[in-house]
Scaffold this active site. Structure first.
Site, PDB file in Angstrom:
ATOM      1  N   ARG A   1      -0.306   7.472  -3.083  1.00  0.00           N
ATOM      2  CA  ARG A   1       0.387   8.450  -1.541  1.00  0.00           C
ATOM      3  C   ARG A   1       1.804   8.567  -1.888  1.00  0.00           C
ATOM      4  NH1 ARG A   1      -1.842   5.725   3.274  1.00  0.00           N
ATOM      5  NH2 ARG A   1      -2.034   4.428   1.943  1.00  0.00           N
TER       6      ARG A   1
ATOM      7  N   HIS B   1       2.547   3.378  -8.708  1.00  0.00           N
ATOM      8  CA  HIS B   1       1.914   1.712  -9.382  1.00  0.00           C
ATOM      9  C   HIS B   1       3.556   1.555  -9.516  1.00  0.00           C
ATOM     10  CE1 HIS B   1      -1.213   1.705  -7.345  1.00  0.00           C
ATOM     11  NE2 HIS B   1      -2.374   3.462  -8.510  1.00  0.00           N
TER      12      HIS B   1
ATOM     13  N   ARG C   1       1.561  -4.639   5.738  1.00  0.00           N
ATOM     14  CA  ARG C   1       1.519  -3.950   5.246  1.00  0.00           C
ATOM     15  C   ARG C   1       2.156  -2.466   5.259  1.00  0.00           C
ATOM     16  NH1 ARG C   1      -5.280  -1.983   4.828  1.00  0.00           N
ATOM     17  NH2 ARG C   1      -4.595  -0.582   3.343  1.00  0.00           N
TER      18      ARG C   1
ATOM     19  N   ASP D   1       0.710  -1.283  -0.138  1.00  0.00           N
ATOM     20  CA  ASP D   1      -0.035   0.031  -0.211  1.00  0.00           C
ATOM     21  C   ASP D   1       0.732   0.709   0.221  1.00  0.00           C
ATOM     22  OD1 ASP D   1      -2.232   1.834   0.046  1.00  0.00           O
ATOM     23  OD2 ASP D   1      -2.703   1.546   1.887  1.00  0.00           O
TER      24      ASP D   1
ATOM     25  N   ASN E   1     -11.348  -2.650  -6.193  1.00  0.00           N
ATOM     26  CA  ASN E   1      -9.876  -1.593  -6.916  1.00  0.00           C
ATOM     27  C   ASN E   1     -10.673  -1.317  -8.342  1.00  0.00           C
ATOM     28  OD1 ASN E   1      -7.275  -3.097  -5.512  1.00  0.00           O
ATOM     29  ND2 ASN E   1      -7.968  -1.911  -4.842  1.00  0.00           N
TER      30      ASN E   1
ATOM     31  N   GLU F   1       1.095 -13.767  12.564  1.00  0.00           N
ATOM     32  CA  GLU F   1       1.539 -12.099  13.065  1.00  0.00           C
ATOM     33  C   GLU F   1       1.709 -11.437  12.098  1.00  0.00           C
ATOM     34  OE1 GLU F   1       3.681 -11.964  16.469  1.00  0.00           O
ATOM     35  OE2 GLU F   1       2.526 -13.799  16.547  1.00  0.00           O
TER      36      GLU F   1
ATOM     37  N   SER G   1      -7.700  -5.888  -5.673  1.00  0.00           N
ATOM     38  CA  SER G   1      -8.623  -6.374  -4.862  1.00  0.00           C
ATOM     39  C   SER G   1     -10.300  -6.143  -5.845  1.00  0.00           C
ATOM     40  CB  SER G   1      -8.688  -5.303  -3.794  1.00  0.00           C
ATOM     41  OG  SER G   1      -9.685  -3.510  -3.683  1.00  0.00           O
TER      42      SER G   1
HETATM   43  C1  FPP Z   1      -1.904  -0.201  -3.573  1.00  0.00           C
HETATM   44  O1  FPP Z   1      -1.758   1.574  -3.515  1.00  0.00           O
HETATM   45  C2  FPP Z   1      -1.514  -0.326  -4.651  1.00  0.00           C
HETATM   46  C3  FPP Z   1      -1.715  -1.380  -5.512  1.00  0.00           C
HETATM   47  C4  FPP Z   1      -3.775  -1.059  -5.422  1.00  0.00           C
HETATM   48  C5  FPP Z   1      -1.698  -1.842  -6.758  1.00  0.00           C
HETATM   49  C6  FPP Z   1       0.072  -2.530  -6.398  1.00  0.00           C
HETATM   50  C7  FPP Z   1       0.124  -2.873  -7.766  1.00  0.00           C
HETATM   51  C8  FPP Z   1       1.400  -2.928  -7.759  1.00  0.00           C
HETATM   52  C9  FPP Z   1       2.359  -2.837  -7.230  1.00  0.00           C
HETATM   53  C10 FPP Z   1       1.364  -3.171  -9.756  1.00  0.00           C
HETATM   54  C11 FPP Z   1       1.040  -5.128  -9.758  1.00  0.00           C
HETATM   55  C12 FPP Z   1       1.802  -5.706 -10.377  1.00  0.00           C
HETATM   56  C13 FPP Z   1       2.653  -6.537 -10.010  1.00  0.00           C
HETATM   57  C14 FPP Z   1       3.640  -7.326 -11.341  1.00  0.00           C
HETATM   58  C15 FPP Z   1       1.690  -7.735  -9.248  1.00  0.00           C
HETATM   59  P1  FPP Z   1      -2.660   2.701  -3.648  1.00  0.00           P
HETATM   60  O2  FPP Z   1      -2.538   3.195  -4.960  1.00  0.00           O
HETATM   61  O3  FPP Z   1      -3.386   2.229  -2.571  1.00  0.00           O
HETATM   62  O4  FPP Z   1      -1.828   3.823  -2.956  1.00  0.00           O
HETATM   63  P2  FPP Z   1      -2.588   4.946  -1.825  1.00  0.00           P
HETATM   64  O5  FPP Z   1      -3.524   4.235  -0.821  1.00  0.00           O
HETATM   65  O6  FPP Z   1      -1.349   5.800  -1.286  1.00  0.00           O
HETATM   66  O7  FPP Z   1      -3.200   5.193  -2.762  1.00  0.00           O
END
Ligand code: FPP
Length: 235
Positions: A19, A32, A183, A15, A63, A202, A60
């Protein structure tokens, strides 16, 4: 860090990409993109130190409600990362698996996932699970429906329904439960991730945003895990 008491299964909620980008006045997708770089470092290191299962929350079921440009951008990143990275996974004997609702994901994404799963299916090293279109409540509902079908077909009697049967109908059926959940980004919640499976895990929360979560942050988390005493409800 001692290598003899490492978690067998680590699950990560990646996560803070948005931000991280916002702090730098950059578009969310840059965050990302940087997040994929962190992920590569963590997968590589996990496999090197002998972690048996690594599960990451990539996308998710909720999302999909994000702006279309962001959803498409994340999917494109996933495509590019897989294409670029699949050979390294194969070389490192990593087995890839997707967990999530496969029925409702776009066909091209499904094809990509099937291809990656097939090409790594005989690997015997670390299992790398990507939770995509994943939601834990939905997963539990899916398991319950499978069991209900078995009951209707008289393959299972209601009295035979137990924890093992529910577990064996989850997407994670062939894996041990996570020992350790990480997390990033400072949020202290689980957000519908592996609710059944983390009953005795844990939990570790760090303020570090996912794009800044590197090997040294990971080692710090693992050291914290090693200092914990797991009791599974006993004294
Ligand atoms: C959370 O940050 C991140 C996600 C919802 C996407 C995570 C995806 C990747 C890292 C790419 C996936 C790639 C592969 C190869 C599996 P957020 O956008 O919720 O951040 P924020 O809470 O700061 O807005």
């Amino acid at each position: 860090m001692q290598n003899n008491i490492l978690p067998k299964h680590i699950a990560i909620i990646m996560d803070g990409n948005g931000r991280w980008a916002k702090k730098r006045f950059l578009p969310r997708l840059v965050g990302h993109n940087q997040g994929v770089k962190s992920l590569k470092e963590i997968v590589r290191y996990s496999s090197d130190i002998g972690i048996e299962y690594l599960t990451v929350y990539a996308f998710s079921t909720e999302n999909w409600a994000r702006p279309k440009t962001e959803v498409n951008g994340i999917i494109k990143l996933l495509f590019d990362a897989m294409k670029e990275y699949i050979n390294e996974l194969i070389e490192n004997n990593v087995k890839m698996k997707i967990i999530g609702d496969k029925e409702t994901i776009p066909e091209n994404v499904m094809e990509l996932f099937n291809d990656c799963e097939n090409r790594t299916k005989n690997n015997t090293g670390m299992q790398f699970n990507i939770a995509f279109n994943y939601g834990s409540r939905q997963e539990i509902v899916h398991s319950v429906k499978e069991i209900a079908k078995m009951c209707l077909e008289n393959k299972v009697d209601i009295n035979e329904i137990n924890e093992e049967l529910i577990q064996s109908n989850l997407y994670t059926k062939d894996m041990p439960d996570p020992d350790f959940v990480i997390r990033t980004s400072g949020e202290i919640r689980i957000s519908n991730f592996l609710l059944w499976q983390i009953s005795y895990s844990e939990l570790y929360f760090t303020k570090t945003y996912w794009p800044d979560f590197n090997k040294s942050e990971y080692k710090k988390a693992l050291e914290e895990y090693q200092s914990r005493k797991r009791r599974y409800g006993k004294i």
